[in-house]
Design a protein around this motif. Structure first.
Motif, mmCIF file in Angstrom:
data_model
loop_
_atom_site.group_PDB
_atom_site.id
_atom_site.type_symbol
_atom_site.label_atom_id
_atom_site.label_comp_id
_atom_site.label_asym_id
_atom_site.label_seq_id
_atom_site.Cartn_x
_atom_site.Cartn_y
_atom_site.Cartn_z
ATOM 1 N N LEU A 1 29.723 -19.812 3.527
ATOM 2 C CA LEU A 1 28.298 -19.898 3.867
ATOM 3 C C LEU A 1 27.421 -19.289 2.767
ATOM 4 C CD1 LEU A 1 28.401 -19.051 7.679
ATOM 5 C CD2 LEU A 1 27.991 -21.291 6.649
ATOM 6 N N THR A 2 27.861 -18.149 2.244
ATOM 7 C CA THR A 2 27.068 -17.509 1.180
ATOM 8 C C THR A 2 26.957 -18.426 -0.036
ATOM 9 O OG1 THR A 2 28.008 -15.438 1.943
ATOM 10 C CG2 THR A 2 26.791 -15.359 -0.119
ATOM 11 N N ASN A 3 28.069 -19.046 -0.391
ATOM 12 C CA ASN A 3 28.026 -19.949 -1.546
ATOM 13 C C ASN A 3 27.129 -21.147 -1.277
ATOM 14 O OD1 ASN A 3 29.603 -18.435 -3.237
ATOM 15 N ND2 ASN A 3 31.516 -19.314 -2.477
ATOM 16 N N GLY A 4 27.145 -21.608 -0.041
ATOM 17 C CA GLY A 4 26.271 -22.713 0.337
ATOM 18 C C GLY A 4 24.801 -22.321 0.188
ATOM 19 N N MET A 5 24.497 -21.090 0.571
ATOM 20 C CA MET A 5 23.109 -20.613 0.437
ATOM 21 C C MET A 5 22.690 -20.567 -1.017
ATOM 22 S SD MET A 5 22.900 -17.474 2.937
ATOM 23 C CE MET A 5 21.866 -17.695 4.279
ATOM 24 N N ARG A 6 23.595 -20.103 -1.843
ATOM 25 C CA ARG A 6 23.281 -20.035 -3.276
ATOM 26 C C ARG A 6 22.945 -21.407 -3.817
ATOM 27 N NH1 ARG A 6 24.575 -15.310 -4.895
ATOM 28 N NH2 ARG A 6 26.322 -14.135 -4.078
ATOM 29 N N LYS A 7 23.773 -22.377 -3.460
ATOM 30 C CA LYS A 7 23.600 -23.704 -4.040
ATOM 31 C C LYS A 7 22.518 -24.498 -3.345
ATOM 32 C CE LYS A 7 28.335 -24.262 -5.672
ATOM 33 N NZ LYS A 7 29.429 -24.058 -4.703
ATOM 34 N N GLU A 8 22.588 -24.557 -2.027
ATOM 35 C CA GLU A 8 21.718 -25.494 -1.306
ATOM 36 C C GLU A 8 20.366 -24.898 -0.952
ATOM 37 O OE1 GLU A 8 24.527 -26.634 1.731
ATOM 38 O OE2 GLU A 8 25.954 -26.855 0.083
ATOM 39 N N ASP B 1 19.072 -22.554 -2.979
ATOM 40 C CA ASP B 1 18.580 -22.121 -4.299
ATOM 41 C C ASP B 1 18.471 -20.608 -4.461
ATOM 42 O OD1 ASP B 1 18.324 -24.761 -5.127
ATOM 43 O OD2 ASP B 1 16.380 -24.937 -4.117
ATOM 44 N N PHE B 2 19.391 -19.870 -3.880
ATOM 45 C CA PHE B 2 19.363 -18.430 -4.131
ATOM 46 C C PHE B 2 20.087 -18.070 -5.422
ATOM 47 C CE2 PHE B 2 17.944 -18.085 0.255
ATOM 48 C CZ PHE B 2 16.893 -17.205 0.051
ATOM 49 N N GLY B 3 20.818 -19.019 -5.970
ATOM 50 C CA GLY B 3 21.473 -18.774 -7.253
ATOM 51 C C GLY B 3 22.351 -17.546 -7.206
ATOM 52 N N ALA B 4 22.212 -16.712 -8.215
ATOM 53 C CA ALA B 4 23.081 -15.545 -8.317
ATOM 54 C C ALA B 4 22.442 -14.291 -7.741
ATOM 55 C CB ALA B 4 23.452 -15.310 -9.774
ATOM 56 N N VAL B 5 21.310 -14.457 -7.088
ATOM 57 C CA VAL B 5 20.666 -13.302 -6.465
ATOM 58 C C VAL B 5 21.590 -12.780 -5.364
ATOM 59 C CG1 VAL B 5 18.857 -12.884 -4.749
ATOM 60 C CG2 VAL B 5 18.261 -13.770 -6.993
ATOM 61 N N PRO B 6 21.761 -11.461 -5.261
ATOM 62 C CA PRO B 6 22.653 -10.974 -4.213
ATOM 63 C C PRO B 6 22.115 -11.312 -2.823
ATOM 64 C CG PRO B 6 21.523 -9.144 -5.304
ATOM 65 C CD PRO B 6 21.187 -10.374 -6.070
ATOM 66 N N VAL B 7 22.937 -11.983 -2.039
ATOM 67 C CA VAL B 7 22.539 -12.408 -0.697
ATOM 68 C C VAL B 7 23.394 -11.630 0.293
ATOM 69 C CG1 VAL B 7 22.678 -14.328 0.922
ATOM 70 C CG2 VAL B 7 21.840 -14.733 -1.392
ATOM 71 N N ARG B 8 22.762 -10.993 1.258
ATOM 72 C CA ARG B 8 23.521 -10.244 2.274
ATOM 73 C C ARG B 8 23.623 -11.090 3.537
ATOM 74 N NH1 ARG B 8 24.023 -6.177 -1.010
ATOM 75 N NH2 ARG B 8 22.436 -4.570 -1.306
ATOM 76 N N LEU B 9 24.848 -11.191 4.025
ATOM 77 C CA LEU B 9 25.063 -11.992 5.219
ATOM 78 C C LEU B 9 25.875 -11.173 6.208
ATOM 79 C CD1 LEU B 9 24.707 -14.816 6.442
ATOM 80 C CD2 LEU B 9 26.797 -15.509 5.307
ATOM 81 N N SER B 10 25.355 -10.980 7.405
ATOM 82 C CA SER B 10 26.132 -10.251 8.402
ATOM 83 C C SER B 10 26.107 -11.007 9.717
ATOM 84 C CB SER B 10 25.590 -8.833 8.571
ATOM 85 O OG SER B 10 24.225 -8.880 8.887
ATOM 86 N N THR B 11 26.897 -10.545 10.670
ATOM 87 C CA THR B 11 27.003 -11.269 11.928
ATOM 88 C C THR B 11 26.720 -10.333 13.098
ATOM 89 O OG1 THR B 11 29.354 -10.759 12.056
ATOM 90 C CG2 THR B 11 28.766 -12.848 11.042
ATOM 91 N N ARG B 12 26.221 -10.894 14.173
ATOM 92 C CA ARG B 12 26.009 -10.120 15.398
ATOM 93 C C ARG B 12 26.550 -10.940 16.556
ATOM 94 N NH1 ARG B 12 21.952 -5.572 15.061
ATOM 95 N NH2 ARG B 12 21.516 -5.656 12.854
ATOM 96 N N THR B 13 27.386 -10.292 17.329
ATOM 97 C CA THR B 13 27.921 -10.981 18.489
ATOM 98 C C THR B 13 27.060 -10.676 19.696
ATOM 99 O OG1 THR B 13 30.151 -10.999 17.639
ATOM 100 C CG2 THR B 13 29.915 -11.129 20.016
ATOM 101 N N SER B 14 26.792 -11.712 20.438
ATOM 102 C CA SER B 14 26.051 -11.541 21.674
ATOM 103 C C SER B 14 26.981 -10.923 22.708
ATOM 104 C CB SER B 14 25.554 -12.903 22.130
ATOM 105 O OG SER B 14 25.151 -12.809 23.454
ATOM 106 N N LYS B 15 26.540 -9.815 23.326
ATOM 107 C CA LYS B 15 27.442 -9.123 24.257
ATOM 108 C C LYS B 15 27.041 -9.346 25.713
ATOM 109 C CE LYS B 15 29.349 -5.552 21.364
ATOM 110 N NZ LYS B 15 28.313 -5.359 20.353
ATOM 111 N N ASN B 16 26.110 -10.226 25.891
ATOM 112 C CA ASN B 16 25.599 -10.413 27.244
ATOM 113 C C ASN B 16 26.684 -10.936 28.184
ATOM 114 O OD1 ASN B 16 24.203 -11.037 29.513
ATOM 115 N ND2 ASN B 16 22.495 -12.002 28.435
ATOM 116 N N PRO B 17 27.034 -10.166 29.217
ATOM 117 C CA PRO B 17 28.103 -10.607 30.119
ATOM 118 C C PRO B 17 27.721 -11.853 30.910
ATOM 119 C CG PRO B 17 27.031 -8.623 30.966
ATOM 120 C CD PRO B 17 26.492 -8.851 29.601
ATOM 121 N N PHE B 18 26.436 -12.178 30.962
ATOM 122 C CA PHE B 18 26.012 -13.346 31.738
ATOM 123 C C PHE B 18 25.846 -14.576 30.860
ATOM 124 C CE2 PHE B 18 24.374 -9.630 33.958
ATOM 125 C CZ PHE B 18 25.021 -9.791 35.164
#
Ligand code: GDP
Length: 456
Positions: A426-433, A435-452
């Protein structure tokens, strides 16, 4: 500036409206007046929830002293707030369960046209489970468990608020000024003798518009403000970090005292764009890669310039060799801009500054949510995430939570199972598609914990 979308927090007294308000607004606002009989001011503030920006109104200010009634005065003001809002956040006490007053508020909200987000507060631990189940009976959809006091349920709250406050392509309105009018904070780093001092002096010599050195951020760095005349004829402000007096040092030819590693680090921390200077007569060495890696880890935009081009031999071979070595050695940021310069003759310095301004622009860029998620969906469709144990990892959507450097969060389920290789995809896709190029891109994830949540 565009008016921010608004969320009105409603609920009976003592469910935690003000605590939630304070958490969303991020500061403790003193109540205007706590004495009985005095109407408290309507409390409004700008909220930031994981990068989502909106205006929040705490209707606790309309409450009467008697917690068991819903007097007309409060009701009138609360009604007005709810009608003006993009959504109402109806808070109840998950530990106490649904009270008659909650039911009354629920009936009223159902009769209004403003969308309602239902949240059960004080739901830390398991204490709120019964109350949350009970709250389905309010007929306002899924109750979100949160704890305003402990900051829990933030992601779920974010997910429910987001559709009501996110507006397409309004981001640019936040920054009306042209970014190029703000000084470009530039640092030059590299091994001893790469030519950093010479480069700084050369740049400053060429520019006649130095406004004079100013006391810098730390004891031994100095920032020099000046203006660079770009090829389009415009004057652009630059703030050059002259760490430990590199400028002066070259003048007095003091070659004994070289920059310490700590000096370089301070310069990197202060800078937006960092130029890593290489020595053409020495090529790329492991130490250069370590410096480059550090700059990227710090989230700064990086440019690499091969200096002493005037004395380099076999130019194209040299350039390609360094380019290939970078490709391999800096695989975490493919395509870092590489230029050739001569601090001695001044060759390539305009191109270097031009590239620095361009890379800052990318580093500061915000992608519209629409564009981002269109790209995201296509990327997932092209290459779906794996299904460990036969259960597919669900990626719901992505949002840009920050710029300078750009940072993104992906929301979904079972994200702890998501392999790093997929995040790299995904990070590489962001760079190319995107246009973030070689700029450092931070990518993190959050899981939804909602029991419902329907997805679990
Ligand atoms: P620093 O330690 O990175 O600040 O390096 P200096 O600026 O002190 O330069 C180290 C040596 O390289 C000096 O003798 C400079 O004259 C020389 N130098 C710097 N830039 C160039 C260049 O573009 N071409 C040539 N031929 N020599 C350079």
């Amino acid at each position: 500036m565009a008016k921010l979308p608004t969320i009105a927090i409603v609920g009976r007294p003592n469910v935690g409206k003000s605590t939630l308000f304070n958490r969303l607004v991020g500061k403790r606002l003193a109540l205007v007046d706590d004495r009985p009989g005095v109407t408290r001011d309507r409390r409004e503030g700008d909220a930031n929830l994981l990068g989502l920006e909106f205006r929040v109104i705490d209707t606790a200010g309309y409450e009467d002293e008697d917690p068991d009634t819903l007097p007309g005065r409060m009701r009138a003001q609360t009604t007005a707030a709810v009608r003006e809002a993009d959504a109402a956040l109806f808070l109840f006490d998950a530990r106490a369960g649904v009270t008659p007053l909650d039911e009354e508020i629920g009936r009223w909200l159902r009769s209004e046209t403003t969308p309602v987000i239902l949240a059960g507060n004080k739901a830390e631990g398991r204490a709120g489970e019964a109350g949350l189940l009970e709250a389905w009976s309010l007929g306002l959809g899924e109750p979100i468990p949160i704890s305003a006091e402990h900051g829990e349920g933030v992601v779920d709250l974010f997910e429910h608020i987001r559709p009501h406050v996110e507006r397409e392509d309004e981001e640019a309105e936040d920054e009306p000024e042209d970014e190029n009018d703000r000084p470009l904070k530039l640092a030059i780093v590299g091994r001893p003798n790469a030519g950093k001092s010479t480069l700084i002096n050369r740049i400053l010599e060429e520019e006649r518009l130095i406004t004079g050195p100013e006391a810098g951020i730390t004891r031994d760095s100095i920032s020099i403000d000046w203006e660079w005349q770009s090829p389009d004829g415009r004057l652009r402000p630059v703030r050059l970090i002259d760490t430990a007096g590199m400028r002066k040092k070259a003048k007095v030819q003091d070659k004994l005292e070289k920059l310490s590693v700590a000096d370089g680090r301070r310069a990197v921390e202060f800078a937006e764009v960092v130029v890593l200077l290489l020595d053409a007569t020495l090529g790329l060495e492991a130490q250069d890669l370590r410096i480059a890696d550090y700059v990227l880890q710090e989230g700064r935009a990086l440019l690499i310039a091969i200096n002493k081009w005037d004395v380099a031999e076999n130019h194209s071979h040299l350039f390609q060799g360094i380019s290939a070595a970078l490709q391999e050695g800096l695989s975490q940021a493919p395509g870092v801009p590489l230029l050739s310069v001569s601090a001695m003759t001044g060759k390539g310095l305009d191109q270097l500054l031009d590239a620095a301004f361009k890379v800052r622009e990318v580093w500061s860029r915000r992608v519209s949510t629409g564009q981002l998620n269109r790209w995201f969906e296509a990327a997932i469709e092209r290459n779906p995430p794996p299904a460990p144990g036969g259960k597919r990892i669900k990626l719901r959507y992505i949002t840009q939570v920050n710029t300078r450097p750009p940072a993104f969060v992906i929301f979904g389920n079972r994200l702890e199972m998501l392999p790093d290789s997929y995040l790299r995809y995904l990070t590489n896709g962001m760079r190319k598609e995107l246009d973030f190029g070689a700029v450092p891109v931070r990518l993190s994830t959050r899981t939804s914990k909602n029991p419902f949540s329907k997805d679990d």
